[in-house]
Scaffold this active site. Structure first.
Site, PDB file in Angstrom:
ATOM      1  N   CYS A 129      -7.538 -24.694   9.044  1.00 30.29           N
ATOM      2  CA  CYS A 129      -8.496 -23.823   8.362  1.00 30.29           C
ATOM      3  C   CYS A 129      -7.861 -22.498   7.946  1.00 30.29           C
ATOM      4  CB  CYS A 129      -9.712 -23.576   9.241  1.00 30.29           C
ATOM      5  SG  CYS A 129     -10.685 -25.066   9.490  1.00 30.29           S
ATOM      6  N   ALA A 187       0.236 -34.387   8.787  1.00 30.73           N
ATOM      7  CA  ALA A 187       1.700 -34.402   8.952  1.00 30.73           C
ATOM      8  C   ALA A 187       2.186 -32.966   9.182  1.00 30.73           C
ATOM      9  CB  ALA A 187       2.349 -34.986   7.703  1.00 30.73           C
TER      10      ALA A 187
END
Ligand code: OXD
Ligand code: MN
Length: 629
Positions: free
Chosen positions: A279, A393
């Site tokens: 975020c 990832a």
């Protein structure tokens, strides 16, 4: 207990490694190591100190063990986690609680004896044929009143290598503290392995994946998993132990970045900031032109009445999705330059290059990734498209490799904190930036009432709005009500508590269009810097103070030569009364139904904020532009 554990250990390790262990005068340590060698039954065992040779030994082992493969750029390696092992497993992460302890319904727990029996059975002989790495670390800078020694046992050289990049070495701390060391303990095994691509191996028995946390013994067990959030003991596993220890000792462990923002006349002002995973925490901490101290976990203490913070870590386990040289120049530089960098779960092409979602350039026609051989349009068993790299990832590197690292990054005293920022993924409610009326208002309305839409950092559905007090729910190890009270109390013990801000980088208009650009956060940071130094005023709204148009306009121009329009300001900073009231309703319900021991003041603040919003609505309607206040 074995009467002479250190002598017993002699038969498992080389003479050199035996000496390393024996030099640490700590019987508890010997017993722990012996107990888990006996339980897990590794084929071979190594003990590492802080030396360059031992750090290099770990790097080499990760390649020789087929846990990492070399990439085209010198020093870069790729590691894969299994297809179903790509994120934190909340379901199988549990606290072991003794009878009579209740952590509340939001925290996942299991009876301590039952949990210990289960994990011991899973771990019995789990390291057969594997190599056990025994390593010592310091959570926080060395020689610091903040820091906690930590012992990691793992049969994964990838985990050990990651630890070396992410944490400060701690063998010297253990030597110095000897029997006085109150250390955290982590025991991890990848479990049985199966073949993956590039000759690498991944955990096979994902159904037996367990992460069990024993607060009483300050020990975490992790089995049958490789994903860093489940396995790198010092990261999110240590964080749960530290939250509990901090609660007992009246300081705070937070899911927070730490950074210095440069103000006028070379002034440096430090902030901490809590955001859920994915975020914007790392990208805020790394913003060009400012100084990063840490991007994920902070310890905060009031020392002589002043709030100070350290970065618990010394490296970055960052999300790579969408990283590009224009918006993320600092990270781009590190991940495209030779050096010690681990990539996890990206696409690798035949020439040893990595490709991740959103990397500039053409998407390769083929390659390998966490799903095996990859080609555009490949689908998983449920028919969902498999992207070149997993959304979660990562890259792992040392923080010192960043161009904008703060010179205070390893300071044992930490940095003074002037502002605390809370941010979540909120598409429709909160304005992009506001500052609380005072510490209690900020802790309750911005911290405790934080909601965020779920992301790929945890297993499960994305985009679901969840309650995550202080962005920390996933890691809390004590009842939420008590944790909120600790935060409220913390401000009372500071002679001048930091100002509290809320940011929202994810606000959208009615048609779903983002209302801000990724780099607008730089303007918000500069405004916060001026605000804590009393150089800008705010406009009082029912939910906090918001910036004045003139100040933002000036900052947008100074930073980006951009004309920030009044229309943009109005649409971004309009107070959305119905959405704010709906949020307060949700919060009240959650605090009544799902949280125990909620401090009364939480309900009082919710009621006051509701009354302010209702009063404003009477006067100015549902959607109130800033000019109306
Ligand atoms: C992280 C996380 O990896 O919060 O930092 O998931
Ligand atoms: Mn995190």
């Amino acid at each position: 207990m074995n009467p002479n554990p250190i002598e017993e250990l002699r038969k498992f390790v080389s003479n050199d490694d035996f000496t390393k262990l024996a030099r640490i005068d700590n019987r508890k340590l010997y017993s722990f190591v012996l107990e888990f060698i006996n339980l897990c039954n590794p084929e071979t065992v190594s003990v590492y100190d802080d030396s360059k040779e031992d750090i290099e030994r770990t790097r080499r082992a990760a390649i020789e063990n087929h846990e990492e493969a070399k990439l085209a750029i010198e020093g870069h390696t790729i590691h894969y986690d299994g297809f179903h092992d790509q994120a934190r497993d909340k379901k199988n992460t549990k606290f072991l609680v003794p009878p009579g302890t209740d952590l509340g319904p939001e925290l996942n727990s299991i009876d301590r004896e039952q949990g210990l029996a289960e994990i011991r059975e899973i771990m019995s002989n789990i390291m057969r044929g594997h190599h056990l790495h025994i390593k010592f670390f310091s959570l926080g800078p060395a020689n610091s009143p903040f820091s906690i020694p930590a012992l990691q046992l793992t049969d994964s050289a990838y985990v050990a290598h990651s630890d070396n990049l992410l944490y400060r070495q701690g063998y010297q701390e253990f030597l110095k503290k000897g029997s006085e060391a109150r250390f955290f303990k982590f025991i991890h095994s990848q479990g049985e392995l199966k073949d993956a691509v590039l000759g690498l191996k991944v955990s096979k028995n994902i159904d037996k994946r367990r992460i069990f946390i024993d607060l009483e013994e300050e020990t975490v067990y992790s089995a049958n998993t490789q994903y860093g959030g489940n396995t790198i003991g010092l990261k999110k596993l240590a964080m749960r132990l530290a939250i509990n220890r901090a609660s007992n000792e009246k300081w705070l462990t937070e899911h927070m970045l730490v950074m210095g923002v440069h103000g006028p006349d070379n002034r440096m002002t430090y902030f901490t900031g809590a955001f859920p995973s994915m975020c914007g925490k790392t990208s805020t901490a790394m913003i060009e032109g400012e100084s990063i101290v840490g991007d994920d976990i902070a310890y905060l203490k009031n020392i002589d009445g002043k709030t100070r913070a350290v970065n618990v870590e010394s490296g970055v386990f960052g999300i790579i999705d969408g990283i590009n040289p224009d918006e993320d120049p600092i990270q781009w530089e590190t991940i495209t330059t030779p050096g010690d960098v681990i990539f996890t779960n990206q696409l690798v092409t035949e020439d040893g290059k990595v490709y991740w979602n959103g990397k500039p350039g053409k998407v390769p026609e083929n390659g390998v990734n966490h799903s095996g051989e990859w080609y555009p349009g490949k689908k998983d068993a449920d028919g969902n498209e498999i992207t070149p790299s997993h959304k979660n990832a990562r890259f792992t590197f040392k923080i010192d490799t960043l161009d904008n690292v703060s010179k205070e990054v390893h300071s044992p005293e930490g940095v003074p904190v002037s502002g605390v920022i809370y941010g979540g993924r909120d598409s429709d409610t909160s304005v992009p930036l506001k500052v609380a009326f005072d510490w209690a208002h900020g802790i309750i309305m911005y911290g405790a009432c934080l909601e965020s839409e779920t992301t790929a950092a945890t297993l499960g559905k994305e985009g679901v709005r969840v309650f995550t007090p202080m962005s920390n729910l996933d890691f809390l190890s004590l009842p939420i009500g008590k944790y909120i009270q600790n935060n409220l109390d913390f401000g009372k013990h500071s002679t001048q508590p930091p100002d509290i801000f809320a940011v929202n980088y994810f606000l959208r208009d009615k048609n779903g269009k983002w209302l801000n650009l990724k780099n607008d956060k730089k303007v918000w940071l500069k405004w916060m810097e001026l605000r804590v130094n009393s150089e800008v005023d705010g406009i009082k709204t029912p939910t906090g103070l918001i910036p004045k148009y003139q100040d933002l306009k000036r900052l947008f121009f100074e930073l980006f030569k951009k004309e920030y329009s009044m229309e943009d300001y109005i649409i971004q900073f309009t107070i959305r009364v119905p959405e704010n009231l709906a949020k307060l309703e949700r919060m009240e319900k959650i605090f009544k139904e799902r949280v125990t021991d909620v401090p009364d003041t939480v309900f009082r603040h919710i009621a006051e904020q509701k009354a302010r919003l209702e009063e404003a609505r009477e006067k100015s309607g549902d959607y109130i532009p800033p000019v109306k206040f």
